[in-house]
Scaffold this motif. Structure first.
Motif, mmCIF file in Angstrom:
data_model
loop_
_atom_site.group_PDB
_atom_site.id
_atom_site.type_symbol
_atom_site.label_atom_id
_atom_site.label_comp_id
_atom_site.label_asym_id
_atom_site.label_seq_id
_atom_site.Cartn_x
_atom_site.Cartn_y
_atom_site.Cartn_z
ATOM 1 N N THR A 169 0.839 -1.196 0.000
ATOM 2 C CA THR A 169 0.000 0.000 0.000
ATOM 3 C C THR A 169 0.874 1.245 0.000
ATOM 4 O OG1 THR A 169 -1.874 1.098 1.081
ATOM 5 C CG2 THR A 169 -0.173 0.178 2.520
ATOM 6 N N CYS A 170 0.265 2.351 -0.442
ATOM 7 C CA CYS A 170 0.963 3.623 -0.459
ATOM 8 C C CYS A 170 -0.048 4.763 -0.541
ATOM 9 C CB CYS A 170 1.934 3.685 -1.648
ATOM 10 S SG CYS A 170 2.903 5.205 -1.729
ATOM 11 N N ASN A 171 -0.123 5.554 0.516
ATOM 12 C CA ASN A 171 -0.927 6.788 0.530
ATOM 13 C C ASN A 171 -2.416 6.568 0.278
ATOM 14 O OD1 ASN A 171 1.353 8.436 1.022
ATOM 15 N ND2 ASN A 171 1.862 8.419 -1.168
ATOM 16 N N ARG A 172 -2.951 5.447 0.739
ATOM 17 C CA ARG A 172 -4.396 5.215 0.610
ATOM 18 C C ARG A 172 -4.919 4.575 1.896
ATOM 19 N NH1 ARG A 172 -5.577 3.269 -5.545
ATOM 20 N NH2 ARG A 172 -4.377 1.423 -5.015
ATOM 21 N N PRO A 173 -4.872 5.305 3.008
ATOM 22 C CA PRO A 173 -5.201 4.702 4.307
ATOM 23 C C PRO A 173 -6.616 4.146 4.383
ATOM 24 C CG PRO A 173 -5.030 7.100 4.474
ATOM 25 C CD PRO A 173 -4.476 6.719 3.129
ATOM 26 N N ASN A 174 -7.601 4.852 3.858
ATOM 27 C CA ASN A 174 -8.977 4.364 3.959
ATOM 28 C C ASN A 174 -9.188 3.090 3.164
ATOM 29 O OD1 ASN A 174 -9.646 6.559 5.579
ATOM 30 N ND2 ASN A 174 -10.280 7.819 3.836
ATOM 31 N N PRO A 201 7.799 5.838 3.741
ATOM 32 C CA PRO A 201 7.219 6.544 4.896
ATOM 33 C C PRO A 201 5.860 7.142 4.561
ATOM 34 C CG PRO A 201 9.539 7.091 4.643
ATOM 35 C CD PRO A 201 9.172 6.307 3.423
ATOM 36 N N ASP A 202 4.883 6.874 5.427
ATOM 37 C CA ASP A 202 3.484 7.271 5.154
ATOM 38 C C ASP A 202 2.760 7.287 6.497
ATOM 39 O OD1 ASP A 202 0.850 7.514 4.380
ATOM 40 O OD2 ASP A 202 0.889 5.864 2.933
ATOM 41 N N ASP A 203 2.823 8.401 7.196
ATOM 42 C CA ASP A 203 2.298 8.482 8.555
ATOM 43 C C ASP A 203 0.802 8.223 8.628
ATOM 44 O OD1 ASP A 203 4.810 9.023 9.497
ATOM 45 O OD2 ASP A 203 4.538 11.202 9.566
ATOM 46 N N ILE A 229 2.707 -4.945 10.308
ATOM 47 C CA ILE A 229 2.885 -3.769 9.464
ATOM 48 C C ILE A 229 4.379 -3.549 9.235
ATOM 49 C CG2 ILE A 229 2.429 -1.301 9.198
ATOM 50 C CD1 ILE A 229 0.140 -1.706 11.270
ATOM 51 N N ILE A 230 4.766 -3.498 7.977
ATOM 52 C CA ILE A 230 6.158 -3.249 7.601
ATOM 53 C C ILE A 230 6.202 -1.936 6.825
ATOM 54 C CG2 ILE A 230 8.127 -4.074 6.257
ATOM 55 C CD1 ILE A 230 7.017 -6.915 6.632
ATOM 56 N N THR A 231 6.993 -0.998 7.278
ATOM 57 C CA THR A 231 7.150 0.268 6.568
ATOM 58 C C THR A 231 8.531 0.298 5.931
ATOM 59 O OG1 THR A 231 5.685 1.427 8.112
ATOM 60 C CG2 THR A 231 7.142 2.777 6.756
ATOM 61 N N LEU A 232 8.578 0.363 4.630
ATOM 62 C CA LEU A 232 9.845 0.386 3.917
ATOM 63 C C LEU A 232 10.486 1.772 4.043
ATOM 64 C CD1 LEU A 232 8.793 -1.516 0.659
ATOM 65 C CD2 LEU A 232 9.848 -2.453 2.725
ATOM 66 N N PRO A 233 11.797 1.835 4.169
ATOM 67 C CA PRO A 233 12.461 3.138 4.330
ATOM 68 C C PRO A 233 12.368 4.022 3.094
ATOM 69 C CG PRO A 233 14.082 1.381 4.103
ATOM 70 C CD PRO A 233 12.753 0.719 4.253
ATOM 71 N N GLN A 234 12.178 3.416 1.933
ATOM 72 C CA GLN A 234 12.000 4.166 0.704
ATOM 73 C C GLN A 234 11.092 3.389 -0.231
ATOM 74 O OE1 GLN A 234 15.992 4.562 -0.783
ATOM 75 N NE2 GLN A 234 16.063 2.473 -1.583
#
Length: 310
Positions: free
Chosen positions: A13-18, A44-46, A62-67
């Motif tokens: 996922t990227c920038n689509r929280p809902n 990063p996507d707070d 949940i895994i957040t990739l550094p880039q």
């Protein structure tokens, strides 16, 4: 129940929280209990991390990739982190039916192939109508590229293996990951290359187990409308495609993207390329002409009127 999950759902996922929260909830609502859900936040996507953090379920990781790595890299990262023997992919803007994993696991266990790749029908949801795709499954001995590209009817949705339907072994995905660097066609690229590997075979659940949202305005991880990229990809993959599949891809998929932006010379060039490097069929030539004659919105209207609905 085993202490380790047997199935791992991987959701990039990227920038689509809902949207991703909706997707995650359908993965956590599966009738098959022994599974984990791995969400790979592609960079990063707070807002997405906060939305996912509010889901109180121990099965979610949940895994957040550094880039940003793109869809392929995010899926591969999820596979590497997974504990399950089996992997199921879900895109962040799509949904699963509750029995999806249970049904596909049963098919995989009964498969005659050592490495089964299990797919299923989907409900293709558009703003106008719902469709059940694919309308057919591969015929015996039919090359997977012909199944995906060599249409036998006027409307799309005939042959399909969508990423949210793919269910296969983790070990195979570790040895044969998604190819990074592709801004689109990631699923086709993996499916066609996977189909050439020894002991791999495709199986299908012959009823819809996922909902895929089509014609949406919000961009997806792999959405792009660059016809020259698609043509270059087809040329790069030519040794994996039959001559008929190559010509069909150029005349239908590439032409559909090029119809509104390519010059007349460029558009005629697609016709020449399909003859020079492929084997054309009359229906595919008809579809090629239709891409230029009928704008995209008109083609969608025609599909809505005449395409087979749910």
């Amino acid at each position: 129940m085993s202490s380790e999950p047997l199935v791992s759902a991987v959701i990039p996922t990227c920038n689509r929280p809902n949207l991703v929260v909706r997707a995650v909830k359908t993965a956590l609502s599966q009738t098959y209990p022994n599974m984990e859900v791995i969400v790979v936040v592609d960079g990063p996507d707070d807002s997405t991390s906060q939305a996912l953090g509010a889901i109180a379920d121990p099965r979610i990781q949940i895994i957040t990739l550094p880039q940003r790595l793109g869809g392929s890299g995010a899926r591969n990262a999820g596979v590497q982190a997974a504990k399950g023997e089996w992997i199921a992919f879900l895109d962040d803007d799509d949904e699963w039916m509750p029995s999806k994993i249970e049904c596909q696991l049963d098919i995989a266990r009964r498969s005659r192939y050592r490495i089964p790749v299990v797919s299923c029908q989907i409900i293709a949801r558009t703003p106008r109508k719902d469709y059940v795709w694919p309308r057919r499954f591969p015929q015996p001995q039919e090359h997977i590229s012909d199944y995906l590209f060599s249409r036998k009817s006027l409307f799309q949705g005939e042959g399909l293996i969508a990423t949210p339907t793919i269910f296969t072994k983790r070990d195979f995905l570790l040895d044969f990951p998604f190819r990074c660097g592709l801004k689109k066609h990631q699923d086709w690229d993996w499916i066609i290359r996977a189909g050439k590997q020894d002991s791999v075979g495709f199986e299908f659940a012959e009823h819809p187990l996922a909902i895929c949202y089509m014609d949406q305005s919000s961009p997806g991880i792999s959405n792009s409308d660059d016809w020259q990229f698609s043509l270059n990809w087809a040329n790069e993959m030519r040794s994996y495609l039959t001559l008929q599949a190559y010509a069909a891809f150029v005349l239908i998929v590439v032409a559909a993207q090029a119809a509104a932006t390519a010059s007349r010379r460029e558009y005629w060039g697609l016709l020449a390329d399909s003859k020079r490097q492929g084997e054309r069929r009359p229906l595919h030539l008809l579809l090629y002409a239709g891409m230029r004659l009928f704008p995209r919105e008109m083609r969608r209207e025609l599909r809505s009127w005449f395409g087979r609905s749910r």
